[in-house]
Write a protein that holds these residues in place. Structure first.
Motif, PDB file in Angstrom:
ATOM      1  N   ASP A 256       0.857  -1.182   0.000  1.00 42.11           N
ATOM      2  CA  ASP A 256       0.000   0.000   0.000  1.00 42.11           C
ATOM      3  C   ASP A 256       0.899   1.240   0.000  1.00 42.11           C
ATOM      4  O   ASP A 256       1.911   1.291   0.702  1.00 42.11           O
ATOM      5  N   ASP A 257       0.527   2.231  -0.764  1.00 43.48           N
ATOM      6  CA  ASP A 257       1.347   3.431  -0.963  1.00 43.48           C
ATOM      7  C   ASP A 257       1.337   4.300   0.298  1.00 43.48           C
ATOM      8  O   ASP A 257       0.319   4.893   0.650  1.00 43.48           O
ATOM      9  N   ILE A 258       2.483   4.409   0.974  1.00 42.62           N
ATOM     10  CA  ILE A 258       2.530   5.155   2.227  1.00 42.62           C
ATOM     11  C   ILE A 258       2.378   6.660   2.007  1.00 42.62           C
ATOM     12  O   ILE A 258       2.003   7.387   2.935  1.00 42.62           O
ATOM     13  N   GLU A 259       2.645   7.147   0.788  1.00 39.83           N
ATOM     14  CA  GLU A 259       2.473   8.573   0.520  1.00 39.83           C
ATOM     15  C   GLU A 259       1.007   8.991   0.599  1.00 39.83           C
ATOM     16  O   GLU A 259       0.692  10.170   0.773  1.00 39.83           O
ATOM     17  N   VAL A 260       0.111   8.013   0.495  1.00 41.92           N
ATOM     18  CA  VAL A 260      -1.324   8.287   0.603  1.00 41.92           C
ATOM     19  C   VAL A 260      -1.690   8.719   2.024  1.00 41.92           C
ATOM     20  O   VAL A 260      -2.692   9.397   2.237  1.00 41.92           O
TER      21      VAL A 260
ATOM     22  N   ASN B 286     -14.498   9.127   4.144  1.00 46.29           N
ATOM     23  CA  ASN B 286     -14.113   9.495   2.794  1.00 46.29           C
ATOM     24  C   ASN B 286     -13.160   8.429   2.276  1.00 46.29           C
ATOM     25  O   ASN B 286     -12.733   7.550   3.025  1.00 46.29           O
ATOM     26  N   VAL B 287     -12.842   8.489   0.996  1.00 42.83           N
ATOM     27  CA  VAL B 287     -11.937   7.508   0.403  1.00 42.83           C
ATOM     28  C   VAL B 287     -10.793   8.228  -0.295  1.00 42.83           C
ATOM     29  O   VAL B 287     -10.932   9.366  -0.757  1.00 42.83           O
ATOM     30  N   VAL B 288      -9.655   7.534  -0.351  1.00 41.90           N
ATOM     31  CA  VAL B 288      -8.495   8.011  -1.107  1.00 41.90           C
ATOM     32  C   VAL B 288      -8.051   6.861  -2.003  1.00 41.90           C
ATOM     33  O   VAL B 288      -7.846   5.740  -1.523  1.00 41.90           O
ATOM     34  N   TYR B 289      -7.908   7.125  -3.291  1.00 41.20           N
ATOM     35  CA  TYR B 289      -7.548   6.081  -4.255  1.00 41.20           C
ATOM     36  C   TYR B 289      -6.027   6.045  -4.431  1.00 41.20           C
ATOM     37  O   TYR B 289      -5.347   7.059  -4.392  1.00 41.20           O
ATOM     38  N   TYR B 290      -5.513   4.832  -4.652  1.00 34.71           N
ATOM     39  CA  TYR B 290      -4.067   4.668  -4.820  1.00 34.71           C
ATOM     40  C   TYR B 290      -3.794   3.424  -5.643  1.00 34.71           C
ATOM     41  O   TYR B 290      -4.677   2.575  -5.859  1.00 34.71           O
ATOM     42  N   ASP B 291      -2.559   3.286  -6.095  1.00 34.55           N
ATOM     43  CA  ASP B 291      -2.120   2.103  -6.835  1.00 34.55           C
ATOM     44  C   ASP B 291      -1.285   1.230  -5.912  1.00 34.55           C
ATOM     45  O   ASP B 291      -0.341   1.713  -5.273  1.00 34.55           O
ATOM     46  N   ARG B 292      -1.621  -0.038  -5.851  1.00 34.61           N
ATOM     47  CA  ARG B 292      -0.908  -0.984  -4.994  1.00 34.61           C
ATOM     48  C   ARG B 292       0.367  -1.450  -5.693  1.00 34.61           C
ATOM     49  O   ARG B 292       0.364  -1.738  -6.900  1.00 34.61           O
ATOM     50  N   LYS B 293       1.458  -1.547  -4.935  1.00 31.77           N
ATOM     51  CA  LYS B 293       2.750  -1.910  -5.491  1.00 31.77           C
ATOM     52  C   LYS B 293       3.014  -3.399  -5.335  1.00 31.77           C
ATOM     53  O   LYS B 293       2.328  -4.107  -4.605  1.00 31.77           O
ATOM     54  N   GLU B 294       4.055  -3.891  -6.009  1.00 30.61           N
ATOM     55  CA  GLU B 294       4.476  -5.277  -5.878  1.00 30.61           C
ATOM     56  C   GLU B 294       5.188  -5.472  -4.541  1.00 30.61           C
ATOM     57  O   GLU B 294       5.820  -4.549  -4.013  1.00 30.61           O
ATOM     58  N   ARG B 295       5.098  -6.678  -3.989  1.00 27.97           N
ATOM     59  CA  ARG B 295       5.810  -6.999  -2.761  1.00 27.97           C
ATOM     60  C   ARG B 295       7.303  -7.069  -3.058  1.00 27.97           C
ATOM     61  O   ARG B 295       7.735  -7.748  -3.998  1.00 27.97           O
TER      62      ARG B 295
ATOM     63  N   GLN C  19      -7.190   1.631  -7.001  1.00 28.97           N
ATOM     64  CA  GLN C  19      -7.780   2.105  -8.259  1.00 28.97           C
ATOM     65  C   GLN C  19      -7.943   0.975  -9.255  1.00 28.97           C
ATOM     66  O   GLN C  19      -8.900   0.927 -10.021  1.00 28.97           O
ATOM     67  N   ARG C  20      -6.987   0.043  -9.249  1.00 23.74           N
ATOM     68  CA  ARG C  20      -7.027  -1.059 -10.214  1.00 23.74           C
ATOM     69  C   ARG C  20      -6.313  -2.262  -9.613  1.00 23.74           C
ATOM     70  O   ARG C  20      -5.581  -2.147  -8.622  1.00 23.74           O
ATOM     71  N   ARG C  21      -6.502  -3.406 -10.235  1.00 20.84           N
ATOM     72  CA  ARG C  21      -5.879  -4.653  -9.777  1.00 20.84           C
ATOM     73  C   ARG C  21      -5.034  -5.278 -10.893  1.00 20.84           C
ATOM     74  O   ARG C  21      -5.010  -6.499 -11.069  1.00 20.84           O
ATOM     75  N   ASP C  22      -4.336  -4.422 -11.645  1.00 23.67           N
ATOM     76  CA  ASP C  22      -3.541  -4.915 -12.769  1.00 23.67           C
ATOM     77  C   ASP C  22      -2.408  -5.835 -12.329  1.00 23.67           C
ATOM     78  O   ASP C  22      -1.987  -6.718 -13.083  1.00 23.67           O
ATOM     79  N   SER C  23      -1.898  -5.639 -11.118  1.00 29.07           N
ATOM     80  CA  SER C  23      -0.765  -6.440 -10.648  1.00 29.07           C
ATOM     81  C   SER C  23      -1.190  -7.830 -10.178  1.00 29.07           C
ATOM     82  O   SER C  23      -0.351  -8.707 -10.000  1.00 29.07           O
ATOM     83  N   ASP C  24      -2.489  -8.043  -9.972  1.00 32.94           N
ATOM     84  CA  ASP C  24      -2.982  -9.350  -9.525  1.00 32.94           C
ATOM     85  C   ASP C  24      -3.138 -10.304 -10.710  1.00 32.94           C
ATOM     86  O   ASP C  24      -3.323  -9.882 -11.856  1.00 32.94           O
ATOM     87  N   THR C  25      -3.093 -11.604 -10.404  1.00 34.15           N
ATOM     88  CA  THR C  25      -3.398 -12.595 -11.421  1.00 34.15           C
ATOM     89  C   THR C  25      -4.889 -12.530 -11.756  1.00 34.15           C
ATOM     90  O   THR C  25      -5.689 -11.983 -10.990  1.00 34.15           O
ATOM     91  N   PHE C  26      -5.250 -13.105 -12.907  1.00 35.13           N
ATOM     92  CA  PHE C  26      -6.657 -13.081 -13.305  1.00 35.13           C
ATOM     93  C   PHE C  26      -7.527 -13.773 -12.270  1.00 35.13           C
ATOM     94  O   PHE C  26      -8.624 -13.289 -11.942  1.00 35.13           O
ATOM     95  N   PHE C  27      -7.028 -14.884 -11.719  1.00 36.46           N
ATOM     96  CA  PHE C  27      -7.811 -15.631 -10.726  1.00 36.46           C
ATOM     97  C   PHE C  27      -8.032 -14.811  -9.463  1.00 36.46           C
ATOM     98  O   PHE C  27      -9.156 -14.697  -8.967  1.00 36.46           O
ATOM     99  N   LYS C  28      -6.952 -14.204  -8.964  1.00 34.79           N
ATOM    100  CA  LYS C  28      -7.072 -13.419  -7.736  1.00 34.79           C
ATOM    101  C   LYS C  28      -7.946 -12.192  -7.949  1.00 34.79           C
ATOM    102  O   LYS C  28      -8.758 -11.828  -7.086  1.00 34.79           O
ATOM    103  N   ARG C  29      -7.784 -11.537  -9.094  1.00 30.68           N
ATOM    104  CA  ARG C  29      -8.564 -10.340  -9.377  1.00 30.68           C
ATOM    105  C   ARG C  29     -10.054 -10.664  -9.504  1.00 30.68           C
ATOM    106  O   ARG C  29     -10.900  -9.973  -8.928  1.00 30.68           O
TER     107      ARG C  29
END
Length: 345
Positions: A108-112, A199-208, A132-142
């Motif tokens: 999770d992006d700590i700058e958020v 409220n919500v804040v959107y972010y992009d999840r990074k790879e481990r 915002q998106r789940r592009d980094s996940d596999t199709f099954f997990k997403r």
């Protein structure tokens, strides 16, 4: 404006590979937020060791000796991610104005968190970090994750879509959360029930970056099933509906076969009989098993067992702090403090 005291709660389980980088990044973030006068200089990072079997606690403890931002909480055994998170929140709530929960791998992006603080200052008691998106996940997990959120929403659970446990909660919100006494707390579903301004804040999840995920498929399925049965009685109502439909279908087929018998057109058949037995028997076993899950939860609730047991707490209990110490002296302090806590408990 008075700067709020922030505590970042980080549950950890066998995270020795990622901890040094995590500690460094979060410490720099706290320092930057303090310098920008967004948070108080009394803000801290609380690492909760959830019964790790590696050097996780040793790293946390030694860092707390030399880093004023870092505190540690060690649970006596592995209580699970949700309970470890609760342990950190409940320990820090009285000394904090707001608390942020985040996983140790920092996907999770700590700058958020900076945006979290801005939303909090605008009057929001809860701020959700939403992917915002789940592009980094596999199709099954997403597909399974998105299907889970949609299923829960259809069952009446008020879940925030694509939100995990990356959120900010005010002191007031955590205090109210502590009023939920059930053992099976599914935080993603319980927190929205508090009803405070959010409220919500959107972010992009990074790879481990290092280490292995602590949520393989087996744990993910168990977590999802626990969430469903903790928040909704829809599954058991669905079984009731299936039972009623099966009963009325049986009545209709019974009338049909009775009519055929009177007309002399019936034929005895072993296959239809066995099929009916297996069908009804399977439905009964499914219903009994599902009811058993709810009875099991009632059984756990009736025991009133604690969600977690704290072994060592460096957040509320002062420890011996020595700055500019060498590695050998640091090891001696760690051993001495560990023995002191063991004797006091």
């Amino acid at each position: 404006m008075i700067e709020p005291v922030l505590t970042i709660v980080v549950p950890c389980y066998n995270e020795e590979d990622v901890l040094p980088d995590t500690i460094s990044q979060l410490s720099q973030l706290i320092k930057a937020l303090t310098g920008d006068q967004l948070i108080s200089n009394r803000s801290k990072i609380l690492f909760v060791d959830d019964g790790s079997k590696d050097r996780t606690w040793e790293l946390i403890y030694k860092e707390s000796l030399r880093n004023d931002y870092v505190r540690g909480l060690k649970l006596s055994r592995n209580a699970g991610h949700q309970n470890a998170l609760l342990a950190g929140l409940f320990t820090a709530k009285d000394s904090s104005d707001c608390l942020v929960s985040i996983d140790a791998d920092l996907q999770d992006d700590i700058e958020v968190i900076r945006e979290f603080i801005h939303k909090y200052n605008e009057g929001n008691e809860i701020v959700y970090g939403v992917r915002q998106r789940r592009d980094s996940d596999t199709f099954f997990k997403r597909s399974t994750a998105e299907g889970f959120y949609k299923l829960m929403q259809k069952m009446g659970a008020d879940l925030i879509y694509n939100h995990a446990d990356f959120r900010l909660m005010s002191k007031r919100a955590v205090q109210e959360l502590a009023g939920f006494k059930e053992v099976n707390l599914f935080l993603r579903g319980i927190v929205p029930l508090l009803g405070f301004q959010s409220n919500v804040v959107y972010y992009d999840r990074k790879e481990r970056q290092a280490g292995e995920t602590k949520y393989p498929l087996k744990k993910m399925l168990a977590f999802a099933f626990d969430g469903i049965t903790s928040l909704s009685v829809t599954p058991i109502r669905f079984v009731l509906l299936i039972g009623m439909v099966s009963f009325f279908m049986s009545v209709l087929f019974g009338c049909y076969f009775l009519m055929l018998k009177f007309l002399g057109e019936t034929q005895t058949g072993w296959t239809s009989l066995i099929t009916s037995i297996w069908l009804i028997g399977g439905l009964q076993l499914i219903a009994i098993g599902l009811i058993g899950e709810y009875v099991g939860k009632i059984y756990k609730e009736s025991k009133h067992r604690p969600k977690f047991i704290v072994d060592i707490d460096t957040f509320t209990i002062p420890i011996s702090r020595h700055h500019l110490i060498g590695q050998t002296e640091e090891d001696e302090i760690y051993t001495m403090e560990r023995r002191k806590f063991s004797e006091s408990n």
